[in-house]
Design a protein around this motif. Sequence first.
Motif, mmCIF file in Angstrom:
data_model
loop_
_atom_site.group_PDB
_atom_site.id
_atom_site.type_symbol
_atom_site.label_atom_id
_atom_site.label_comp_id
_atom_site.label_asym_id
_atom_site.label_seq_id
_atom_site.Cartn_x
_atom_site.Cartn_y
_atom_site.Cartn_z
ATOM 1 N N PRO A 47 0.792 -1.240 0.000
ATOM 2 C CA PRO A 47 0.000 0.000 0.000
ATOM 3 C C PRO A 47 0.818 1.282 0.000
ATOM 4 O O PRO A 47 0.268 2.349 -0.274
ATOM 5 N N ALA A 48 2.092 1.216 0.322
ATOM 6 C CA ALA A 48 2.887 2.443 0.428
ATOM 7 C C ALA A 48 4.309 2.174 -0.039
ATOM 8 O O ALA A 48 4.738 1.024 -0.171
ATOM 9 N N ALA A 49 5.027 3.275 -0.309
ATOM 10 C CA ALA A 49 6.420 3.164 -0.736
ATOM 11 C C ALA A 49 7.302 2.810 0.453
ATOM 12 O O ALA A 49 6.944 3.039 1.612
ATOM 13 N N ALA A 50 8.457 2.232 0.156
ATOM 14 C CA ALA A 50 9.422 1.842 1.191
ATOM 15 C C ALA A 50 10.739 2.551 0.924
ATOM 16 O O ALA A 50 11.066 2.864 -0.224
ATOM 17 N N ARG A 72 13.842 5.601 -2.279
ATOM 18 C CA ARG A 72 12.410 5.470 -1.987
ATOM 19 C C ARG A 72 11.791 4.641 -3.097
ATOM 20 O O ARG A 72 11.788 5.039 -4.259
ATOM 21 N N SER A 73 11.269 3.472 -2.741
ATOM 22 C CA SER A 73 10.898 2.457 -3.731
ATOM 23 C C SER A 73 9.416 2.116 -3.657
ATOM 24 O O SER A 73 8.845 1.993 -2.570
ATOM 25 N N GLY A 74 8.818 1.966 -4.829
ATOM 26 C CA GLY A 74 7.465 1.450 -4.952
ATOM 27 C C GLY A 74 7.497 0.176 -5.780
ATOM 28 O O GLY A 74 8.342 0.026 -6.673
ATOM 29 N N GLY A 105 7.350 -4.768 -11.017
ATOM 30 C CA GLY A 105 7.819 -3.461 -11.465
ATOM 31 C C GLY A 105 8.350 -2.688 -10.266
ATOM 32 O O GLY A 105 7.619 -2.452 -9.293
ATOM 33 N N TRP A 106 9.612 -2.336 -10.301
ATOM 34 C CA TRP A 106 10.269 -1.638 -9.188
ATOM 35 C C TRP A 106 10.598 -0.223 -9.640
ATOM 36 O O TRP A 106 11.375 -0.022 -10.570
ATOM 37 N N LEU A 107 9.976 0.754 -9.007
ATOM 38 C CA LEU A 107 10.226 2.162 -9.291
ATOM 39 C C LEU A 107 10.903 2.774 -8.073
ATOM 40 O O LEU A 107 10.440 2.587 -6.939
ATOM 41 N N PHE A 108 11.998 3.502 -8.294
ATOM 42 C CA PHE A 108 12.705 4.075 -7.146
ATOM 43 C C PHE A 108 13.281 5.436 -7.503
ATOM 44 O O PHE A 108 13.487 5.765 -8.674
ATOM 45 N N GLN A 109 13.500 6.214 -6.457
ATOM 46 C CA GLN A 109 14.093 7.542 -6.588
ATOM 47 C C GLN A 109 15.105 7.733 -5.479
ATOM 48 O O GLN A 109 14.867 7.348 -4.327
ATOM 49 N N ASP A 110 16.236 8.317 -5.802
ATOM 50 C CA ASP A 110 17.295 8.539 -4.825
ATOM 51 C C ASP A 110 16.937 9.744 -3.958
ATOM 52 O O ASP A 110 16.845 10.871 -4.448
ATOM 53 N N VAL A 111 16.709 9.502 -2.672
ATOM 54 C CA VAL A 111 16.364 10.577 -1.737
ATOM 55 C C VAL A 111 17.423 10.680 -0.636
ATOM 56 O O VAL A 111 17.137 11.112 0.480
ATOM 57 N N THR A 112 18.658 10.300 -0.984
ATOM 58 C CA THR A 112 19.718 10.269 0.021
ATOM 59 C C THR A 112 19.955 11.639 0.641
ATOM 60 O O THR A 112 20.040 11.773 1.869
ATOM 61 N N GLU A 113 20.082 12.654 -0.191
ATOM 62 C CA GLU A 113 20.383 13.992 0.331
ATOM 63 C C GLU A 113 19.268 14.484 1.233
ATOM 64 O O GLU A 113 19.525 15.061 2.303
ATOM 65 N N ALA A 114 18.025 14.271 0.832
ATOM 66 C CA ALA A 114 16.896 14.718 1.654
ATOM 67 C C ALA A 114 16.860 13.969 2.983
ATOM 68 O O ALA A 114 16.604 14.560 4.044
ATOM 69 N N LYS A 115 17.119 12.645 2.955
ATOM 70 C CA LYS A 115 17.099 11.868 4.191
ATOM 71 C C LYS A 115 18.238 12.278 5.118
ATOM 72 O O LYS A 115 18.052 12.360 6.343
#
Length: 473
Positions: A210-213, A232-234, A252-262
């Motif tokens: 139900p949510a991204a990880a 951040r992966s869906g 289907g694996w969709l992800f975005q790099d959120v390292t700097e924000a984290k």
Amino acid sequence: MPGADPDPQPDSEDSGLLAALLDGMDAALCAFGADGTVTHWNREAERLLGWSAAEAVGRPGLAGWAVRKEDADEVEARLLAATRSPGRQVHEFALLTKDGRRVLVRTQSSAVLGPDGRPSGVYCAFSEVHAQIDLERSIALSEALFVDASWGVVLVDADLRPAVVNAHAARALGMGRTAVLGRPLGDLLSQGVEELESALTHVLAEGTPPAAAELWVTLRSDEAEQTRRCWRSGFLRLASPLAEEPVPLGVGWLFQDVTEAKRAEQEASLLRFRAQQLYRAGRAAGECEDPMEAAAVHLDFALAGFADHGLIDVVGGGGDRGGEREAGGEADCGAGGAAGEDGRPVLVRAIASPAGAPGPSEAVPPTGIPVAYGPGHPAAQALERCGSVRAGAGPAVAEGWAAARKWPDGTVHGLCVVLRSRGRTLGVATFLRGASRRPFDRADAAYAEDVASRIAAALDLAGTGGVAGPAPG
């Protein structure tokens, strides 16, 4: 010849095969002879318009039953125009259902060539415009995701191996698009692969979560630097639309790099926590009658979430000469006070946190015996430089590393900070971490210096001696 099998009937067999193929198509299909008579009508056309093959085949065109009479001439002219044009012709127009409704369809028509190579009729495949548009949107979305998407998209097969990778994902993985395909995820990631494989296996078995990880991973290509990244992966479970029951094709694996924000979020949270600790320590120390107890309170509050152990060493024997300068010139940070054989000030243990079971830091009985720090010890360096000194055992911890520095067993990271008050050096505060914690960094040193200034004020109030010297550079 007697006993021979009768001659096969190729025409009847071909007709049966053709009928089966036409009825099994997902698209509606009809065909016209050279004179415009309907010659073929499959089941999808019957489902879409309601007219059966028996009702449709043999009719002279579509006028009056599948097309309004007012539109029939234009529609039939556009369909039969395929006999005069090469390739497929695409049109949109309205057809009539058996119950009188109008259905907007998109058609693809093409000429049927006879044995002599001349057009002998036209076949027409058609479907509802909305269904066709949905299909085109799905195809366009797939193309956009794998070409222009600003986040990573990976199709992982049932064996947990990448089957399709877009350009953004390939760059994030540090490899080319084709080099990633078919390789185990363990060949791509050195850390975080277990969490990723667990998520993919769960999606294959249970469906889309139900949510991204948020997954922290380290790439094989970055293994030397050990750079952790937060993706951040869906996840979407992919099932075949052609199977009678849903059959997983992969994930289907969709992800975005959120390292700097984290990291920015973590740093802000850490700063808030440390500021709160300093505030709470100040309130608690203000209720202490004994300044040495106040210094221990500051040390205890600083250790929470920061270090495993803390030590406070003060310059021994300098109480009568604190702040004075010796005749003959400027005193440096190590001048004055009780000195060792090399003429440098000695350090005496004043406060220490318990090295065994957790508990509050306590003042050490004032024996006046110097701590047996060897030459080049980080505490001695901090005293000499009037600054902060970080020390670490390195990746391969040598046996006896902590014992050689008179630190508790299990220590692998140390931070020594000079204690200064009223222009005098009062001693050194040491913060220690075990192997489960990361090394001290510059932000840690800045926080330790803030804590040290408060501890030094309490020690100064307690009458602890010190040595005069310049302020830290």
